[in-house]
Design an enzyme around this catalytic site. Sequence first.
Site, PDB file in Angstrom:
ATOM      1  N   ASP A 178      -8.529  12.857 -26.791  1.00 23.57           N
ATOM      2  CA  ASP A 178      -8.100  13.111 -27.734  1.00 23.57           C
ATOM      3  C   ASP A 178      -9.722  12.932 -28.420  1.00 23.57           C
ATOM      4  O   ASP A 178      -9.641  14.109 -28.887  1.00 23.57           O
ATOM      5  CB  ASP A 178      -7.738  12.511 -28.618  1.00 23.57           C
ATOM      6  CG  ASP A 178      -6.694  13.188 -29.647  1.00 23.57           C
ATOM      7  OD1 ASP A 178      -7.010  14.152 -30.335  1.00 23.57           O
ATOM      8  OD2 ASP A 178      -5.999  12.709 -30.921  1.00 23.57           O
ATOM      9  N   HIS A 261      -6.950  21.801 -30.185  1.00 29.55           N
ATOM     10  CA  HIS A 261      -5.651  21.424 -30.686  1.00 29.55           C
ATOM     11  C   HIS A 261      -4.419  22.597 -30.388  1.00 29.55           C
ATOM     12  O   HIS A 261      -3.297  22.195 -30.287  1.00 29.55           O
ATOM     13  CB  HIS A 261      -6.276  20.237 -31.446  1.00 29.55           C
ATOM     14  CG  HIS A 261      -6.108  19.136 -31.427  1.00 29.55           C
ATOM     15  ND1 HIS A 261      -7.304  18.531 -31.069  1.00 29.55           N
ATOM     16  CD2 HIS A 261      -4.952  18.025 -31.813  1.00 29.55           C
ATOM     17  CE1 HIS A 261      -7.260  17.261 -31.336  1.00 29.55           C
ATOM     18  NE2 HIS A 261      -5.979  16.802 -31.144  1.00 29.55           N
ATOM     19  N   HIS A 264      -3.451  22.737 -27.383  1.00 25.73           N
ATOM     20  CA  HIS A 264      -2.554  22.170 -27.446  1.00 25.73           C
ATOM     21  C   HIS A 264      -1.278  21.980 -27.904  1.00 25.73           C
ATOM     22  O   HIS A 264       0.227  21.807 -27.071  1.00 25.73           O
ATOM     23  CB  HIS A 264      -2.737  20.760 -27.749  1.00 25.73           C
ATOM     24  CG  HIS A 264      -1.796  19.340 -28.206  1.00 25.73           C
ATOM     25  ND1 HIS A 264      -0.931  19.507 -29.079  1.00 25.73           N
ATOM     26  CD2 HIS A 264      -1.317  18.506 -27.244  1.00 25.73           C
ATOM     27  CE1 HIS A 264      -0.390  18.615 -28.965  1.00 25.73           C
ATOM     28  NE2 HIS A 264      -0.238  17.733 -28.233  1.00 25.73           N
ATOM     29  N   HIS A 278      -0.398  12.863 -25.872  1.00 30.00           N
ATOM     30  CA  HIS A 278      -1.489  14.190 -27.274  1.00 30.00           C
ATOM     31  C   HIS A 278      -2.580  14.246 -26.475  1.00 30.00           C
ATOM     32  O   HIS A 278      -2.959  15.169 -26.121  1.00 30.00           O
ATOM     33  CB  HIS A 278      -1.005  12.990 -28.604  1.00 30.00           C
ATOM     34  CG  HIS A 278      -2.060  14.706 -29.446  1.00 30.00           C
ATOM     35  ND1 HIS A 278      -1.921  15.262 -29.928  1.00 30.00           N
ATOM     36  CD2 HIS A 278      -3.434  13.978 -29.591  1.00 30.00           C
ATOM     37  CE1 HIS A 278      -2.299  16.103 -30.662  1.00 30.00           C
ATOM     38  NE2 HIS A 278      -3.699  14.610 -30.451  1.00 30.00           N
TER      39      HIS A 278
HETATM   40 ZN   LIG Z   1      -5.341  14.607 -32.373  1.00 32.20          ZN
END
Ligand SMILES: [Zn+2]
Length: 381
Positions: A178, A261, A264, A278
Amino acid sequence: MTASTPVVPRGIASPSKFIIGPGLLAQLPDVVKDFGTNAIIICDPFILPHVERESLPALAKAGLKGSVEKFNGECCDSEIKRLSALAKERGANVVVGVGGGKTLDTSKAVSHALKHPLVLYPTIASSDAPCIALAVVYTDEGAFSHYLHLPQNPSAVMADTSVIAGAPARFFSAGIGDALATYFEAQACYDSDGTNLLGKKPSRTGLGMARLCYDILRDNVDSAMDAISRNVVTDAVTTTVEATIYLSGVGSESGGLAAAHAIHDGMTVVEDIHHAQHGEKVIFGLMCQFVLANTPRETVDEVVRIALRAGLPLTLQQLGLKKFVPAEWRKVAELACSPDDTMGNMPMKITPDDVYNAIVTANVMGERHMAAAGKAVPKLD
Ligand SMILES: [Zn+2]
């Protein structure tokens, strides 16, 4: 002054305090006393006995009230209501969340509902979410319901390195995944004069913190992973957690997100990869961002080295994908380009076709790097 369209200002947000070190459960009163006198502590079951043994006596000794309540496992409206009612009943004036992502998000929602200060104690370092003014709320059945945008960041975040290092290494790695994206997304957002998570222009501070986050990961990953593989705390572990929880949180909130992101978020529709963390999906999103921006090879190689050292996956099959269905990934690409998401923070115009092609290319790139590292993964159909 003449009337004109108001200028969108720059913005910076952060928790008021970030505390990092080992053995922090017994030090809870040192933080709680600055925000209230009666704490309701919302806890994951595994750590509840430790909180009862270490935090409650320490609170009592400091002349503060405290009570513990077990989190029921889902961050949903019924659980938020139950805990809010309980907090009122007990006369609590500060909310403490101790546990994983859903426990902390529920605590954020309870503190928001009651307008009480919030202290968060993450037990894993799998993402930068603890420092950010956002909670994800699900239905009682566990499906995504909505984002809760909070007017404030938590008052304090306490990262207890002895508990974080004791958790499975996969969570620590996911936090690195992340946080690896943070600098590249903040730089893209800064270059495009985009919008950060406060809905403001990205700040130089956010970008600077994102850069420091990246430098720390690059310099500490080897030593930190050695220690984490044996569940022990070293200076490299502490410094890495400072980067993955604090710097990445403030860097992305104040610096802004971009393609990694957004991709994602699109990937959440793919059933096969629901169990990936994540941060494991974000690192794949970052590889796609590199393809989209045609990032110089030396930069990509350095990020790949860090990711491999952290034990992160780089291919869709490692994330759990069994079969590549083009229509499914066209949908991912379309969602990633939705105007509500952060693709608009890229400095160049990106279409769903560009994203689809980047996903296909990033996966081949991941297979190539895995093979070069002697970790061959099966080819996708
Ligand atoms: Zn994140």
